[in-house]
Design an enzyme around this catalytic site. Sequence first.
Site, short mmCIF file in Angstrom:
data_model
loop_
_atom_site.label_atom_id
_atom_site.label_comp_id
_atom_site.label_asym_id
_atom_site.label_seq_id
_atom_site.Cartn_x
_atom_site.Cartn_y
_atom_site.Cartn_z
N HIS A 1 8.22 -1.76 1.82
CA HIS A 1 7.93 -0.33 1.67
C HIS A 1 9.18 0.50 1.37
O HIS A 1 9.19 1.30 0.45
CB HIS A 1 7.32 0.23 2.96
N LYS B 1 0.50 5.41 -2.10
CA LYS B 1 0.42 6.72 -1.44
C LYS B 1 0.77 7.79 -2.47
O LYS B 1 1.80 7.68 -3.16
CB LYS B 1 1.41 6.80 -0.28
N HIS C 1 0.82 -1.22 0.00
CA HIS C 1 0.00 0.00 0.00
C HIS C 1 0.85 1.27 0.00
O HIS C 1 0.38 2.33 -0.35
CB HIS C 1 -0.99 0.00 1.17
N LYS D 1 10.79 0.90 15.71
CA LYS D 1 9.66 1.21 16.59
C LYS D 1 10.19 1.77 17.90
O LYS D 1 11.37 1.60 18.23
CB LYS D 1 8.87 -0.07 16.86
P1 NDP Z 1 -6.78 -10.68 10.41
O1 NDP Z 1 -5.97 -11.51 11.33
O2 NDP Z 1 -7.64 -9.62 10.98
O3 NDP Z 1 -7.65 -11.71 9.55
C1 NDP Z 1 -8.58 -11.28 8.57
C2 NDP Z 1 -9.73 -12.25 8.54
O4 NDP Z 1 -9.25 -13.48 8.03
C3 NDP Z 1 -10.32 -12.60 9.89
O5 NDP Z 1 -11.30 -11.68 10.24
C4 NDP Z 1 -10.85 -13.98 9.68
O6 NDP Z 1 -12.17 -13.84 9.16
C5 NDP Z 1 -10.00 -14.55 8.59
N1 NDP Z 1 -8.99 -15.49 9.06
C6 NDP Z 1 -8.13 -15.36 10.09
N2 NDP Z 1 -7.33 -16.43 10.20
C7 NDP Z 1 -7.70 -17.28 9.21
C8 NDP Z 1 -7.27 -18.58 8.80
N3 NDP Z 1 -6.27 -19.19 9.42
N4 NDP Z 1 -7.88 -19.14 7.76
C9 NDP Z 1 -8.87 -18.50 7.10
N5 NDP Z 1 -9.33 -17.28 7.47
C10 NDP Z 1 -8.75 -16.69 8.50
O7 NDP Z 1 -5.79 -10.10 9.31
P2 NDP Z 1 -5.58 -8.62 8.84
O8 NDP Z 1 -6.89 -8.08 8.40
O9 NDP Z 1 -4.79 -7.89 9.83
O10 NDP Z 1 -4.60 -8.81 7.59
C11 NDP Z 1 -5.04 -9.38 6.39
C12 NDP Z 1 -3.90 -9.34 5.40
O11 NDP Z 1 -3.52 -7.99 5.19
C13 NDP Z 1 -2.62 -10.07 5.85
O12 NDP Z 1 -1.99 -10.59 4.73
C14 NDP Z 1 -1.78 -8.95 6.42
O13 NDP Z 1 -0.40 -9.25 6.36
C15 NDP Z 1 -2.14 -7.81 5.48
N6 NDP Z 1 -1.93 -6.49 6.03
C16 NDP Z 1 -2.59 -6.12 7.18
C17 NDP Z 1 -2.40 -4.86 7.69
C18 NDP Z 1 -3.14 -4.40 8.92
O14 NDP Z 1 -2.91 -3.26 9.34
N7 NDP Z 1 -4.00 -5.22 9.52
C19 NDP Z 1 -1.49 -3.89 7.04
C20 NDP Z 1 -0.90 -4.38 5.82
C21 NDP Z 1 -1.12 -5.62 5.36
P3 NDP Z 1 -13.29 -14.97 9.30
O15 NDP Z 1 -13.00 -15.73 10.54
O16 NDP Z 1 -14.57 -14.21 9.30
O17 NDP Z 1 -13.13 -15.77 8.06
#
Ligand code: NDP
Length: 464
Positions: free
Chosen positions: A233, A175, A171, A319
């Site tokens: 990044h 920017k 991302h 950090k």
């Molecule tokens: P989360 O841990 O919040 O997971 C996202 C969703 O994925 C959960 O709400 C869950 O939804 C589902 N999930 C979690 N674990 C599993 C699993 N083992 N198998 C299948 N589904 C699963 O992740 P983020 O939203 O933080 O990150 C998502 C992606 O974005 C990652 O690749 C991360 O590296 C990337 N990213 C995240 C950032 C951030 O700030 N959060 C920043 C930059 C990149 P449900 O149970 O409803 O299916």
Amino acid sequence: MTTQTPRADALVLFGITGDLARKMLLPALYDLTRQGFLDVPVIGVGRSDWDDERLRRHARDVLSAAEIPLDDGVFDKFAALLSYARVDYDDPASFTALADRIRSYGFLTHCVALPPSTYPVIAQRLSEAGLADDARLVVEKPFGRDAHSARALQSEVTRHFPEERLRRVDHFLAKDVIEDLLTFRFANTAVNAVLDRRFVRSVQITMAEDFDVADRGGFYDATGCLRDVVQNHLLQMLAYFVMDAPRTGSATDLLDERIRALRAVRTVRPENFVRGQYDGYLDVQGVKAGSTTDTYCALRTWVDLDRWAGVPFTIRAGKAMAATAIEIIVELHRPVEGYFHTAGAQQAPANLLRFRISPRAGVTFDLLAQHEGEATEVDQTAATVDFTHLTGNNSVAHTHVLGDAITGDPRRFTTMDMVEELWRIVGPILDLPGPPHRYGVGSWGPSEADRLVTDGRWLPLEQV
Ligand code: NDP
């Protein structure tokens, strides 16, 4: 690179219940609706027992919590596009049901905001359900933990989605302020002329965060600073900063120059790398006992493009540091001795050209002027320009990401060639044995990193 870029007829968003969706994706989708850009169905997918109404309520709550001013008309339009589909990644039948529901839409963009370990199974399930052929797959960072695992992941995912229909998000590349590095350099002939080894003595890049890993100890401990922000990044930002001007504004020309720049960045040797860990990190919940994960890192490299030959580039990130700021400081050569210093004045400092990425986007030129009454003595004075009135705030990054996910424009994504180069550059400094150097919370990192910079001194950031 050839790219397949049909506009998507629907957006399928895996991980809609997650953290990234909450912080970035849902606000970005609302923004795209407000702009009149989003007019295709958005199907949020997850394992959670949600339905359409629950997702729409969640979207409203998320936008309110982010204090985004809500226009009811825009929100209603957004909500009407939004629906929820429940899947079980272990159960192919749930993907068949998803396919029955969305196949008729036409060309699909699948955005995967899930833990990266799930990418292969998602790609496979989509393919089994007949949802891969007429579709694009967009995955979040990271793409692998090193070159080897990135290649393995590539091989699994491209079995179902070939490279031209695959997009990897960084991302940072979306920017405006990062893209503006190109505009500022190439639109301003005077700036472009100075950014050259004949004038530049060194370049220092800093990404400092004054906050610690907070409640993300488990995630961060398995990642570390180098993998979290430098390998992706900051090296991509470096590529924007050093690349030659693309021949045209086309995505192909832009991507070609960026990969050429990354290929020219020298692989970092362990002796040009310093790792740090802030005091108290080991007490953070989720951090392994005795962890040697880096929360700070600094490296020195060179860029073997004609324009930059011999100029040392240092990059540091960390950090729990003294400030939150991202800045590229270009140190020009000092003026020749002679006219100056005849009155025994201190050595004239160098001109600095500072590219402020955040929090206040803009450029500052540290210039020298005559000290009152003393022609050979100089004072430093800053010419400062803010870009924030032009570029807005940086929160639009994911708006660009999702907009490009819909149109398929590849320019702001990371190609596999780039993934290879990014892991190649940091290859020898990944997972080095031994403990990192300690540094105090609120400091500028371990003093051991001072040896990496010219004159053994990091230039102070302007924004602190
Ligand atoms: P989360 O841990 O919040 O997971 C996202 C969703 O994925 C959960 O709400 C869950 O939804 C589902 N999930 C979690 N674990 C599993 C699993 N083992 N198998 C299948 N589904 C699963 O992740 P983020 O939203 O933080 O990150 C998502 C992606 O974005 C990652 O690749 C991360 O590296 C990337 N990213 C995240 C950032 C951030 O700030 N959060 C920043 C930059 C990149 P449900 O149970 O409803 O299916």
